[in-house]
Design a protein around this motif. Structure first.
Motif, PDB file in Angstrom:
ATOM      1  N   VAL A   1       1.124  -1.390   0.143  1.00  0.00           N
ATOM      2  CA  VAL A   1      -0.099   0.193  -0.017  1.00  0.00           C
ATOM      3  C   VAL A   1       0.870   1.226   0.290  1.00  0.00           C
ATOM      4  O   VAL A   1       2.200   1.583  -0.107  1.00  0.00           O
ATOM      5  CB  VAL A   1      -0.744  -0.323   1.163  1.00  0.00           C
ATOM      6  CG1 VAL A   1      -1.700  -1.353   1.366  1.00  0.00           C
ATOM      7  CG2 VAL A   1      -0.198  -0.477   2.439  1.00  0.00           C
ATOM      8  N   LYS A   2       0.420   2.206  -0.275  1.00  0.00           N
ATOM      9  CA  LYS A   2       1.135   3.911  -0.285  1.00  0.00           C
ATOM     10  C   LYS A   2       1.470   4.038   1.634  1.00  0.00           C
ATOM     11  O   LYS A   2       0.639   3.718   1.827  1.00  0.00           O
ATOM     12  CB  LYS A   2       0.068   4.157  -1.168  1.00  0.00           C
ATOM     13  CG  LYS A   2       0.054   4.616  -2.095  1.00  0.00           C
ATOM     14  CD  LYS A   2      -0.858   5.856  -3.212  1.00  0.00           C
ATOM     15  CE  LYS A   2      -1.505   5.841  -4.234  1.00  0.00           C
ATOM     16  NZ  LYS A   2      -2.170   6.322  -4.821  1.00  0.00           N
ATOM     17  N   PRO A   3       2.343   4.334   1.431  1.00  0.00           N
ATOM     18  CA  PRO A   3       3.197   4.556   2.821  1.00  0.00           C
ATOM     19  C   PRO A   3       1.877   5.586   3.571  1.00  0.00           C
ATOM     20  O   PRO A   3       1.391   5.257   5.102  1.00  0.00           O
ATOM     21  CB  PRO A   3       4.111   5.950   2.691  1.00  0.00           C
ATOM     22  CG  PRO A   3       4.801   5.596   1.286  1.00  0.00           C
ATOM     23  CD  PRO A   3       3.741   5.265   1.143  1.00  0.00           C
ATOM     24  N   GLN A   4       1.143   6.205   3.210  1.00  0.00           N
ATOM     25  CA  GLN A   4       0.352   7.919   4.250  1.00  0.00           C
ATOM     26  C   GLN A   4      -1.153   6.430   4.708  1.00  0.00           C
ATOM     27  O   GLN A   4      -1.778   6.181   5.005  1.00  0.00           O
ATOM     28  CB  GLN A   4      -0.748   8.149   3.443  1.00  0.00           C
ATOM     29  CG  GLN A   4      -0.896   7.549   1.960  1.00  0.00           C
ATOM     30  CD  GLN A   4       0.000   8.311   1.103  1.00  0.00           C
ATOM     31  OE1 GLN A   4       0.841   8.491   1.085  1.00  0.00           O
ATOM     32  NE2 GLN A   4      -0.679   8.556  -0.291  1.00  0.00           N
ATOM     33  N   ASN A   5      -1.076   5.437   3.877  1.00  0.00           N
ATOM     34  CA  ASN A   5      -2.120   4.250   3.962  1.00  0.00           C
ATOM     35  C   ASN A   5      -2.400   2.475   4.905  1.00  0.00           C
ATOM     36  O   ASN A   5      -2.436   2.083   5.161  1.00  0.00           O
ATOM     37  CB  ASN A   5      -2.831   3.767   2.798  1.00  0.00           C
ATOM     38  CG  ASN A   5      -3.462   4.747   2.297  1.00  0.00           C
ATOM     39  OD1 ASN A   5      -3.951   5.458   2.760  1.00  0.00           O
ATOM     40  ND2 ASN A   5      -3.313   4.456   0.656  1.00  0.00           N
TER      41      ASN A   5
ATOM     42  N   VAL B   1       6.388  -0.893   1.270  1.00  0.00           N
ATOM     43  CA  VAL B   1       5.855   0.625   1.227  1.00  0.00           C
ATOM     44  C   VAL B   1       6.972   1.134   1.928  1.00  0.00           C
ATOM     45  O   VAL B   1       8.252   1.415   2.839  1.00  0.00           O
ATOM     46  CB  VAL B   1       5.491   0.433   2.705  1.00  0.00           C
ATOM     47  CG1 VAL B   1       4.618   1.878   3.169  1.00  0.00           C
ATOM     48  CG2 VAL B   1       4.500  -0.196   2.882  1.00  0.00           C
TER      49      VAL B   1
ATOM     50  N   SER C   1      13.003  10.058   0.203  1.00  0.00           N
ATOM     51  CA  SER C   1      12.839   8.396   0.669  1.00  0.00           C
ATOM     52  C   SER C   1      12.799   8.708   2.346  1.00  0.00           C
ATOM     53  O   SER C   1      12.120   8.350   3.142  1.00  0.00           O
ATOM     54  CB  SER C   1      13.745   7.085  -0.536  1.00  0.00           C
ATOM     55  OG  SER C   1      13.212   5.741   0.599  1.00  0.00           O
TER      56      SER C   1
END
Length: 273
Positions: free
Chosen positions: A79-83, A104, A270
Motif C-alpha cells: 500500500v502507499k506509505p500514508q495508508n 512500503v 525516501s
C-alpha cells in the motif's frame, strides 16, 4: 552475471494487501512465471477495479485485510506509505506470528512493528515496476528475522521476475532513489533519445523502438556478459568516430552530475517519508 535462478514453485500461501501498480506487478509476475500457484494467492484491495483485475488472474479474493492475513503464511504489504497504518490496523491480531514482506517506501521495520498488533517477522523490500515483464530489480533487507525457509520462498518469488540483491536496511533509501524510481529516469532518457532521432528525421515509432531496444540490449550485455559500463562504452567509441562526439555532448550537458543529483534527490525524499 544474470542472477536469476531456476524457477521452483513455492509451497506457502501468499497474501497481498494492495494490488495496485507494484503489488499487482509482483503478483502477476509470480503467477505468470509459474512460481506461485493461483490457488495459493489471496488478494484484497480497496479499489474494486483492482479486485476485478485480480479476479481475472484466478486468485482468491479476500473480503478484507484481516481475511488476507488469516488465509496466508506470508503477507505482502503493498500500500502507499500514508495508508500503511490504517491497513495494518484492519489486520487486527491476524498478523500475530506471521511473516510479512513490506514494499512500503520510506517506512522502516521499526515503524511497521509499532503499527501492528502482536509479533511477526518482517522482510522489507524495495521493488520496481519492470517486474511486470519479468525484468524487475529487487533489494531485500539482509537484516531481517524471516526463517530460512521463508526467506528462500521470498527470494524465489522475486528472482523469478527479476534480479535480487540483499542489502542492509540502512541502504534501502538509496535503492529507492536508484532502482525504485529508475524506470521513470530510464524512460525519460529513452524519450530524449527518440526525440533526437525525430529531430534528425526518423519516424516517431521507429525512434522509440530503436531507443528502447538499444537500452534493453545494453543492460543485458552489462548483466549477462559481466561487462563494466565503461568497458562497453569504450567498445562503441571508435577514435575520431561519431559516438565520441555524442559522448562529448553529454559531458558538456552535465549528464553524469544531473543523474547523480537525481538519485540523491530520490534517496533524500525516501528518507523524509
Amino acid at each position: 552475471m544474470d542472477q536469476r535462478k531456476e524457477k521452483i514453485m513455492i509451497t506457502k500461501k501468499i497474501g497481498i494487501i494492495g494490488c495496485g501498480n507494484m503489488g499487482g506487478a509482483i503478483l502477476y509476475g509470480a503467477l505468470k512465471s509459474g512460481v506461485l500457484p493461483k490457488e495459493n494467492a489471496y488478494v484484497y484491495d480497496l479499489n474494486p477495479a483492482m479486485m476485478k483485475k485480480a479476479r481475472g488472474w484466478g486468485v482468491n479474493l479476500a473480503k478484507d485485510d484481516e481475511d488476507v492475513c488469516k488465509n496466508s503464511d506470508i503477507v505482502l504489504l503493498a500500500v502507499k506509505p500514508q495508508n500503511a497504518a490504517e491497513a495494518l490496523a484492519q489486520c487486527k491480531d491476524a498478523l500475530d506470528g506471521k511473516a510479512m514482506m513490506s514494499i512500503v517506501a520510506g517506512v522502516t521495520v521499526e515503524r511497521l512493528r509499532a503499527m501492528i498488533n502482536g509479533s511477526l517477522r518482517i522482510l522489507r523490500i524495495m521493488p520496481n515496476t519492470p517486474a511486470m515483464v519479468f525484468e524487475g530489480a529487487f533489494a531485500l533487507c539482509s537484516d531481517n528475522d524471516f526463517s530460512e525457509e521463508e526467506l528462500q520462498e521470498a527470494q524465489q518469488i522475486y528472482s523469478s521476475i527479476g534480479v535480487v540483491e540483499l542489502v542492509p536496511e540502512v541502504l534501502i533509501d538509496a535503492v529507492c532513489g536508484l532502482s525504485g524510481g529508475g524506470p521513470a529516469y530510464a524512460a525519460m532518457f529513452i524519450e530524449a533519445m527518440a526525440d533526437g532521432g525525430v529531430k534528425q528525421g526518423l519516424p516517431r515509432a521507429t525512434a522509440y523502438r530503436l531507443a528502447a531496444q538499444t537500452c534493453l540490449g545494453t543492460a543485458k550485455m552489462i548483466l549477462e556478459m559481466d561487462i563494466h559500463p565503461g568497458q562497453l562504452k569504450d567498445m562503441v567509441t571508435s577514435p575520431g568516430g561519431t559516438t565520441i562526439e555524442g559522448c562529448e555532448a553529454l559531458e558538456k550537458g552535465g549528464m553524469r552530475a544531473a543523474v547523480m543529483e537525481c538519485i540523491n534527490a530520490g534517496t533524500e525524499k525516501s528518507r523524509r517519508l
